[in-house]
Design a protein around this motif. Structure first.
Motif, PDB file in Angstrom:
ATOM      1  N   SER A 157       0.828  -1.208   0.000  1.00 24.48           N
ATOM      2  CA  SER A 157       0.000   0.000   0.000  1.00 24.48           C
ATOM      3  C   SER A 157       0.862   1.257   0.000  1.00 24.48           C
ATOM      4  N   LEU A 158       1.979   1.223   0.714  1.00 27.94           N
ATOM      5  CA  LEU A 158       2.881   2.375   0.715  1.00 27.94           C
ATOM      6  C   LEU A 158       3.543   2.554  -0.645  1.00 27.94           C
ATOM      7  N   GLU A 159       3.956   1.460  -1.250  1.00 27.68           N
ATOM      8  CA  GLU A 159       4.591   1.576  -2.564  1.00 27.68           C
ATOM      9  C   GLU A 159       3.607   2.110  -3.591  1.00 27.68           C
ATOM     10  N   ASP A 160       2.386   1.621  -3.565  1.00 27.91           N
ATOM     11  CA  ASP A 160       1.387   2.074  -4.521  1.00 27.91           C
ATOM     12  C   ASP A 160       1.091   3.554  -4.354  1.00 27.91           C
ATOM     13  N   ALA A 161       1.081   4.022  -3.104  1.00 28.08           N
ATOM     14  CA  ALA A 161       0.747   5.418  -2.842  1.00 28.08           C
ATOM     15  C   ALA A 161       1.918   6.357  -3.090  1.00 28.08           C
TER      16      ALA A 161
ATOM     17  N   ASP B 284       5.521   5.519  -4.381  1.00 27.97           N
ATOM     18  CA  ASP B 284       6.805   5.128  -4.953  1.00 27.97           C
ATOM     19  C   ASP B 284       7.453   6.256  -5.734  1.00 27.97           C
ATOM     20  N   ASP B 285       6.673   7.298  -6.095  1.00 26.96           N
ATOM     21  CA  ASP B 285       7.245   8.452  -6.788  1.00 26.96           C
ATOM     22  C   ASP B 285       7.625   9.575  -5.828  1.00 26.96           C
ATOM     23  N   ILE B 286       7.369   9.373  -4.528  1.00 26.83           N
ATOM     24  CA  ILE B 286       7.610  10.427  -3.541  1.00 26.83           C
ATOM     25  C   ILE B 286       8.635  10.005  -2.497  1.00 26.83           C
ATOM     26  N   LEU B 287       8.462   8.820  -1.920  1.00 27.99           N
ATOM     27  CA  LEU B 287       9.398   8.317  -0.916  1.00 27.99           C
ATOM     28  C   LEU B 287      10.229   7.186  -1.503  1.00 27.99           C
ATOM     29  N   THR B 288      11.493   7.121  -1.123  1.00 19.44           N
ATOM     30  CA  THR B 288      12.348   6.026  -1.554  1.00 19.44           C
ATOM     31  C   THR B 288      11.929   4.740  -0.838  1.00 19.44           C
ATOM     32  N   ARG B 289      12.412   3.615  -1.341  1.00 20.48           N
ATOM     33  CA  ARG B 289      12.110   2.340  -0.699  1.00 20.48           C
ATOM     34  C   ARG B 289      12.580   2.346   0.743  1.00 20.48           C
ATOM     35  N   GLN B 290      13.753   2.899   0.997  1.00 17.08           N
ATOM     36  CA  GLN B 290      14.275   2.934   2.357  1.00 17.08           C
ATOM     37  C   GLN B 290      13.417   3.823   3.255  1.00 17.08           C
ATOM     38  N   GLU B 291      12.950   4.935   2.739  1.00 19.03           N
ATOM     39  CA  GLU B 291      12.085   5.811   3.524  1.00 19.03           C
ATOM     40  C   GLU B 291      10.761   5.121   3.850  1.00 19.03           C
ATOM     41  N   ARG B 292      10.220   4.357   2.899  1.00 17.56           N
ATOM     42  CA  ARG B 292       8.989   3.618   3.157  1.00 17.56           C
ATOM     43  C   ARG B 292       9.215   2.524   4.196  1.00 17.56           C
ATOM     44  N   GLU B 293      10.346   1.847   4.110  1.00 14.66           N
ATOM     45  CA  GLU B 293      10.650   0.803   5.086  1.00 14.66           C
ATOM     46  C   GLU B 293      10.766   1.379   6.495  1.00 14.66           C
ATOM     47  N   ARG B 294      11.309   2.583   6.603  1.00 12.60           N
ATOM     48  CA  ARG B 294      11.424   3.215   7.923  1.00 12.60           C
ATOM     49  C   ARG B 294      10.058   3.595   8.479  1.00 12.60           C
ATOM     50  N   VAL B 295       9.153   4.020   7.604  1.00 15.60           N
ATOM     51  CA  VAL B 295       7.781   4.294   8.063  1.00 15.60           C
ATOM     52  C   VAL B 295       7.189   3.025   8.672  1.00 15.60           C
ATOM     53  N   LEU B 296       7.338   1.904   8.001  1.00 16.69           N
ATOM     54  CA  LEU B 296       6.782   0.653   8.510  1.00 16.69           C
ATOM     55  C   LEU B 296       7.467   0.211   9.797  1.00 16.69           C
ATOM     56  N   ALA B 297       8.759   0.442   9.909  1.00 13.03           N
ATOM     57  CA  ALA B 297       9.463   0.091  11.140  1.00 13.03           C
ATOM     58  C   ALA B 297       8.984   0.938  12.308  1.00 13.03           C
ATOM     59  N   ARG B 298       8.779   2.237  12.061  1.00  9.72           N
ATOM     60  CA  ARG B 298       8.243   3.089  13.132  1.00  9.72           C
ATOM     61  C   ARG B 298       6.798   2.711  13.449  1.00  9.72           C
TER      62      ARG B 298
END
Length: 274
Positions: A232-236, A238-252
């Motif tokens: 869901s994060l990638e779909d929303a 992927d043009d704004i946050l990097t993969r690493q930034e998305r992974e950190r959101v999920l970790a938090r």
């Protein structure tokens, strides 16, 4: 019209971000727009009368936008700075500093995924050749949180106000927003708290910075956090946050859910706000 790549859940009359400390608009509120129509307007309306906003340090601008039917002000941010070290307020040194217009868009899209309706719509487009975040300028602003504190103004429903603060605290932890201050939280005339200006969010730290503030959370926000997935994060975004930034959101997110689940286990459902 371009089909949105991410879910839109902001109500039509909602208006959006403004930089910290600005006064209420002198213009009339915009007519009701669907989220899709609001996005279309922000993406394609003609921009004129670009003026630098006289607060903040990122050189953001206010402009008049018009599509021939609707005319309304917007907030434009083009800042995109990256530094190995940065000395923040209070002489605090921050490593891997980033201040980017992308994060204003990311904060809005993440809020929509979570079911929140108090982070204004912001879209990516080029302004005078520069990539930018273009955000609908807020209507019906009564005061900033700084103004409220200075004026000792109190909402008619204190419990509702506290609930909105709890949402702000949890959201800021999720996006690691290091720049929340009383100037970039806005109260509208109906005592709704709008969270604005997130260019210094999405920091690299995976931690809960201020757990003492996380005493309660809305049931819907906690469920929204549980529902976040890499897909869901990638779909929303992927043009704004990097993969690493998305992974950190999920970790938090995992840390926050664990924190609140532990409180619910100890205290019960009083932790949850309906």
């Amino acid at each position: 019209m371009r089909k949105p790549r991410y879910p839109l859940a902001v109500a039509a009359a909602v208006v959006v971000a403004v930089v910290s400390g600005v006064a209420p608009l002198a213009q009339d509120a915009a007519p009701p727009l669907s989220p899709e129509a609001m996005e279309e307007f922000l993406l394609h309306a003609d921009l004129s009368d670009l003026d630098r906003v006289d607060v903040g340090v990122t050189g953001s601008r206010r402009a008049s936008a018009s599509d021939g039917r609707i005319t309304h002000d917007v907030h434009i941010q083009t800042v995109d700075i990256q530094r190995d070290t940065f000395v923040a307020a209070g002489a605090r040194v921050e490593l891997n500093f980033r201040d980017s217009y992308r994060y204003n868009i990311g904060a809005y899209r993440l809020a929509v995924l979570l079911g929140m309706d108090n982070v204004p719509m912001s879209v990516p487009r080029r302004v005078n050749g520069d990539p930018a975040a273009v955000t609908w300028w807020v209507d019906d602003v009564a005061m900033t949180e700084r103004d409220r504190i200075e004026q000792r103004a109190f909402p008619p429903n204190p419990q509702d106000a506290y609930s909105q603060f709890y949402t702000m605290y949890a959201f800021d932890e999720l996006i690691q927003n290091r720049d929340r201050n009383p100037g970039n939280s806005l109260w509208t005339t109906d005592w709704k708290l709008w969270l604005i200006d997130h260019t210094r969010a999405f920091r690299p730290d995976v931690e809960i910075s201020e757990p003492e503030r996380l005493t309660r959370i809305s049931r819907s926000l906690l469920e929204g956090m549980r529902a976040l997935t890499p897909e869901s994060l990638e779909d929303a975004m992927d043009d704004i946050l990097t993969r690493q930034e998305r992974e950190r959101v999920l970790a938090r997110r995992d840390l926050l859910v664990e924190h609140f689940d532990a409180r619910i286990s100890r205290i019960g459902d009083a932790v949850l706000i309906d």
